[in-house]
Design an enzyme around this catalytic site. Structure first.
Site, PDB file in Angstrom:
ATOM      1  N   SER A   1      81.844  89.905   1.082  1.00  0.00           N
ATOM      2  CA  SER A   1      82.952  88.960   1.236  1.00  0.00           C
ATOM      3  C   SER A   1      82.574  87.635   0.584  1.00  0.00           C
ATOM      4  O   SER A   1      81.402  87.277   0.488  1.00  0.00           O
ATOM      5  CB  SER A   1      83.292  88.749   2.718  1.00  0.00           C
ATOM      6  OG  SER A   1      82.209  88.161   3.416  1.00  0.00           O
ATOM      7  N   GLY A   2      83.584  86.909   0.120  1.00  0.00           N
ATOM      8  CA  GLY A   2      83.333  85.623  -0.535  1.00  0.00           C
ATOM      9  C   GLY A   2      82.431  85.767  -1.746  1.00  0.00           C
ATOM     10  O   GLY A   2      81.514  84.970  -1.959  1.00  0.00           O
TER      11      GLY A   2
ATOM     12  N   LEU B   1      80.039  96.194  -0.003  1.00  0.00           N
ATOM     13  CA  LEU B   1      81.144  95.244   0.023  1.00  0.00           C
ATOM     14  C   LEU B   1      80.590  93.875   0.396  1.00  0.00           C
ATOM     15  O   LEU B   1      79.881  93.741   1.397  1.00  0.00           O
ATOM     16  CB  LEU B   1      82.208  95.659   1.036  1.00  0.00           C
ATOM     17  CG  LEU B   1      83.353  94.664   1.287  1.00  0.00           C
ATOM     18  CD1 LEU B   1      84.187  94.447   0.027  1.00  0.00           C
ATOM     19  CD2 LEU B   1      84.237  95.136   2.446  1.00  0.00           C
TER      20      LEU B   1
ATOM     21  N   TYR C   1      80.006  73.553  11.648  1.00  0.00           N
ATOM     22  CA  TYR C   1      79.258  74.465  10.781  1.00  0.00           C
ATOM     23  C   TYR C   1      77.982  74.947  11.461  1.00  0.00           C
ATOM     24  O   TYR C   1      77.693  76.146  11.492  1.00  0.00           O
ATOM     25  CB  TYR C   1      78.934  73.790   9.454  1.00  0.00           C
ATOM     26  CG  TYR C   1      78.257  74.723   8.469  1.00  0.00           C
ATOM     27  CD1 TYR C   1      78.984  75.712   7.820  1.00  0.00           C
ATOM     28  CD2 TYR C   1      76.894  74.626   8.215  1.00  0.00           C
ATOM     29  CE1 TYR C   1      78.372  76.583   6.932  1.00  0.00           C
ATOM     30  CE2 TYR C   1      76.268  75.485   7.331  1.00  0.00           C
ATOM     31  CZ  TYR C   1      77.011  76.461   6.687  1.00  0.00           C
ATOM     32  OH  TYR C   1      76.400  77.332   5.813  1.00  0.00           O
TER      33      TYR C   1
ATOM     34  N   GLY D   1      77.569  84.417  -3.101  1.00  0.00           N
ATOM     35  CA  GLY D   1      78.187  85.736  -3.086  1.00  0.00           C
ATOM     36  C   GLY D   1      78.162  86.399  -4.444  1.00  0.00           C
ATOM     37  O   GLY D   1      77.863  87.595  -4.575  1.00  0.00           O
TER      38      GLY D   1
END
Length: 226
Positions: free
Chosen positions: A7-8, A5, A151, A14
């Site tokens: 994400s993004g 899996l 960030y 990704g």
């Protein structure tokens, strides 16, 4: 078959990670906030899954669609809206941490029951050299010119939580990757690395066996000493 899996996973790093892991034989579930971009991941052979890492119900619904899980790649991230100190406030910090840090924790915690059933559970947290103090402090590095507080701070937290998860889950392989300064939508395609180069570390870490390293921070050149 290894079930993964990400994400993004509907664009940039990704999506390239999904493509490369599928080529390596993984069955990939590609998480994305909006299924309107599902065609992008279907084109590379991934299974689109609605997944918003800031929404616990979305996370639980996404995981309920997975028959099993061997590899979790926490890739979703946001740059934020603050790039100095004059535009910085607590809300700007909170917005970035909600996705980049709390989102990693939400998804990882929810995925643990599935991962614990795997014979080779792996977690890869996509961090950044921007979260690595030595790189930030060293003139001449790609990271040194970065001024954004939210960030950089969020990615430093990702590196720290990777270490802590690794200590708490010794039967897992838990590592962080640094994509490096890669040409993506995220930076207006200003990076000097290709999208494939930017996913080298993540793809390598996602394929670790049971004897592989854990609690480490890698870029495409190898392990980054803390």
């Amino acid at each position: 078959m290894t079930t993964t899996l990400i994400s993004g996973a509907n664009r940039s790093l990704g999506l390239e990670t999904a493509r490369r892991l599928i080529d390596a034989g993984h069955t990939v579930y590609a998480g994305m906030r909006d299924l309107a971009s599902a065609a992008e991941v279907q084109n590379v052979g991934a299974h689109p899954v609605q997944l918003d890492v800031t929404d616990q119900r979305s996370i639980e619904a996404a995981l309920a669609q997975l028959p099993e899980l061997d590899v979790l790649v926490n890739n979703a991230g946001v740059l934020g809206r603050s790039f100095g100190v004059d535009d910085l406030d607590a809300d700007a910090m909170r917005e970035v941490f909600d996705t980049n840090v709390f989102g990693v924790v939400r998804l990882t915690q929810a995925a643990l029951p599935l991962l614990r059933r795997s014979s080779n559970p792996v977690i890869v947290n996509v961090a950044s050299g921007v979260g690595f103090a030595r790189s930030l402090a060293t003139p001449g590095t790609d990271e040194h010119f970065v001024r954004a507080v939210p960030y950089a701070s969020s990615k430093a937290a990702v590196i720290a939580l990777t270490l802590q998860y690794a200590k708490n889950l010794p039967e897992f392989r838990v590592n962080a990757s640094d994509p490096g300064y890669t040409s993506t939508d995220f930076n207006g395609h200003s990076g000097h690395q290709t999208i494939t180069e930017g996913t080298d570390a993540t793809v390598m870490l996602a394929q670790l066996g049971t004897g592989g390293p854990t609690g480490k921070f890698f870029n495409r050149a190898g392990n980054i000493d803390y």
